[in-house]
Scaffold this active site. Sequence first.
Site, PDB file in Angstrom:
ATOM      1  CG  ASN A  55      36.828  45.642  32.157  1.00  8.29           C
ATOM      2  OD1 ASN A  55      37.642  46.548  32.275  1.00  8.29           O
ATOM      3  ND2 ASN A  55      37.189  44.374  32.004  1.00  8.29           N
ATOM      4  CB  VAL A  91      45.795  35.448  38.839  1.00 12.13           C
ATOM      5  CG1 VAL A  91      44.456  35.239  39.455  1.00 12.13           C
ATOM      6  CG2 VAL A  91      46.841  35.694  39.909  1.00 12.13           C
TER       7      VAL A  91
HETATM    8  O1  PMT Z   1      42.539  50.394  35.286  1.00 17.66           O
HETATM    9  P1  PMT Z   1      41.919  51.403  36.224  1.00 17.66           P
HETATM   10  O2  PMT Z   1      40.868  52.251  35.546  1.00 17.66           O
HETATM   11  O3  PMT Z   1      42.949  52.190  36.977  1.00 17.66           O
HETATM   12  O4  PMT Z   1      41.089  50.572  37.327  1.00 17.66           O
HETATM   13  C1  PMT Z   1      41.760  49.803  38.273  1.00 17.66           C
HETATM   14  C2  PMT Z   1      41.052  48.462  38.539  1.00 17.66           C
HETATM   15  C3  PMT Z   1      39.699  48.716  39.178  1.00 17.66           C
HETATM   16  C4  PMT Z   1      40.844  47.692  37.226  1.00 17.66           C
HETATM   17  C5  PMT Z   1      41.990  47.641  39.485  1.00 17.66           C
HETATM   18  O5  PMT Z   1      42.183  48.365  40.679  1.00 17.66           O
HETATM   19  C6  PMT Z   1      41.409  46.281  39.800  1.00 17.66           C
HETATM   20  O6  PMT Z   1      40.612  46.080  40.695  1.00 17.66           O
HETATM   21  N1  PMT Z   1      41.843  45.246  39.002  1.00 17.66           N
HETATM   22  C7  PMT Z   1      41.330  43.860  39.076  1.00 17.66           C
HETATM   23  C8  PMT Z   1      40.010  43.755  38.377  1.00 17.66           C
HETATM   24  C9  PMT Z   1      39.450  42.348  38.408  1.00 17.66           C
HETATM   25  O7  PMT Z   1      39.463  41.690  37.382  1.00 17.66           O
HETATM   26  O8  PMT Z   1      39.057  41.921  39.564  1.00 17.66           O
HETATM   27  P2  PMT Z   1      38.397  40.455  39.844  1.00 17.66           P
HETATM   28  O9  PMT Z   1      37.982  40.500  41.259  1.00 17.66           O
HETATM   29  O10 PMT Z   1      37.383  40.149  38.803  1.00 17.66           O
HETATM   30  O11 PMT Z   1      39.594  39.424  39.644  1.00 17.66           O
HETATM   31  C10 PMT Z   1      40.472  39.029  40.707  1.00 17.66           C
HETATM   32  C11 PMT Z   1      41.871  38.794  40.148  1.00 17.66           C
HETATM   33  O12 PMT Z   1      41.843  37.751  39.166  1.00 17.66           O
HETATM   34  C12 PMT Z   1      42.452  40.005  39.473  1.00 17.66           C
HETATM   35  O13 PMT Z   1      43.801  40.133  39.877  1.00 17.66           O
HETATM   36  C13 PMT Z   1      42.348  39.690  37.981  1.00 17.66           C
HETATM   37  O14 PMT Z   1      43.415  40.296  37.239  1.00 17.66           O
HETATM   38  C14 PMT Z   1      42.459  38.170  37.973  1.00 17.66           C
HETATM   39  N2  PMT Z   1      41.744  37.516  36.846  1.00 17.66           N
HETATM   40  C15 PMT Z   1      40.425  37.697  36.646  1.00 17.66           C
HETATM   41  C16 PMT Z   1      39.790  37.043  35.600  1.00 17.66           C
HETATM   42  C17 PMT Z   1      40.549  36.189  34.755  1.00 17.66           C
HETATM   43  N3  PMT Z   1      39.988  35.551  33.734  1.00 17.66           N
HETATM   44  N4  PMT Z   1      41.851  36.029  34.986  1.00 17.66           N
HETATM   45  C18 PMT Z   1      42.471  36.664  36.020  1.00 17.66           C
HETATM   46  O15 PMT Z   1      43.674  36.499  36.220  1.00 17.66           O
END
Ligand code: PMT
Length: 382
Positions: A195, A293
């Site tokens: 991504n 997480v």
């Molecule tokens: O890196 P940059 O270019 O500065 O951009 C920043 C960002 C947009 C990446 C950052 O601000 C952000 O939003 N990070 C989280 C991205 C994400 O994976 O969001 P999510 O809504 O899909 O996941 C929710 C949480 O679960 C996140 O904390 C993620 O790290 C975690 N996760 C997701 C998938 C997975 N398999 N394991 C996880 O732990």
Amino acid sequence: MTGGVAAYKSVELARRLRDAEASVTVIMTEASARFITPLSLETASQNRVYRSLFDDPMAHIALPSAADLLLVAPATANSIAKFANGIADDLLSTCFLAATGVRTLIAPAMNRRMYENPAFRRNLDSLRESGVLQVGPSQGFLACGEEGIGRMAEVPEIIEAAAAALTPKDLAGEKVLITAGPTREYIDPVRFISNRSSGKMGFALARAARNRGAEVTLVTGPTCLTPPPGVLCVSVETSDDMLFEVQNRAGIDATILVMAAAVADFGPECRADSKIDKTDLLTLTLKKTKDIVATIGGGGRRPFIVGFAAETGQNPDRAEQKMRSKGMDMIVFNDVTEPGSGFDTDTNRVVLIDRAGRHALELMSKDDVADAVFDRLREIKA
Ligand code: PMT
């Protein structure tokens, strides 16, 4: 400023400190004025430049008394020897002696053999023992044509060290584990699913936590960013690698986990051992990656957990749901479709969500978002 070839960088340093809204007063030694004119520093600092003990009879007391930080850049071997031994024979060394209680940061710059000389090392050690902070020097080509340690730290690194020196250590004693960047889920040895995460948000969090006195480990997917000095940086590629590192480190001794990484949600069901021929018709079957997480959030003894929610649209409710279902204490919502927010931007507009409520913030730099996250975290933990 003391007299070394690196003095030319101090003009830029004064400018950048001004840009960061610092009020800058330059003291130049006579030797430094042989490298750079006082007029350049006066222009860059937009302030009077001091050069002699006799310019103003009380300057050696008034200047350090008014300062939040005494920064010597470049700091030559001679000036460091004077500082370490209490010699006060010009305005700068007298100010140094009078700057008791003022945070002090030096950026040494000299030939590598001078830097390694035991007499110099004794002086440097004695300054460090008395609480003087140091930034650099780095390895590289030196003005004398030799290569080795002795190059003055670059301006952004000095500014970062100055910011760290001035930040209250309200996270001292915390062990903060932060994830950043994307992960790569390999289809074959040359292709992967990933991504657009640049790592900027996670790196900003690491800098903020370090500046606030925490011991920081940054587990990062592939990025083009330079690891922040003073942070233990662990590079990973796949979500499985990241899971392994986070599980090991969060389990042992992290007190806070901040998951800013954009972990790929899906990866190929099988990874081909050799490059898939492009003439082959290919249908990719995807499987969900393990949720890192949620693994930590569902555990027994666990750190305080902050997640990030990358949403496409104004949907903080979905973010709150993620926080609850994955066992987090706090989640940072960002709409990655909003201009200036989300992936690969220097700014972000976020909503901080925790079990007590929501706080919508303005668009601000990722550094400021990082500080806002830790401010809120401290309020919740208090
Ligand atoms: O890196 P940059 O270019 O500065 O951009 C920043 C960002 C947009 C990446 C950052 O601000 C952000 O939003 N990070 C989280 C991205 C994400 O994976 O969001 P999510 O809504 O899909 O996941 C929710 C949480 O679960 C996140 O904390 C993620 O790290 C975690 N996760 C997701 C998938 C997975 N398999 N394991 C996880 O732990």
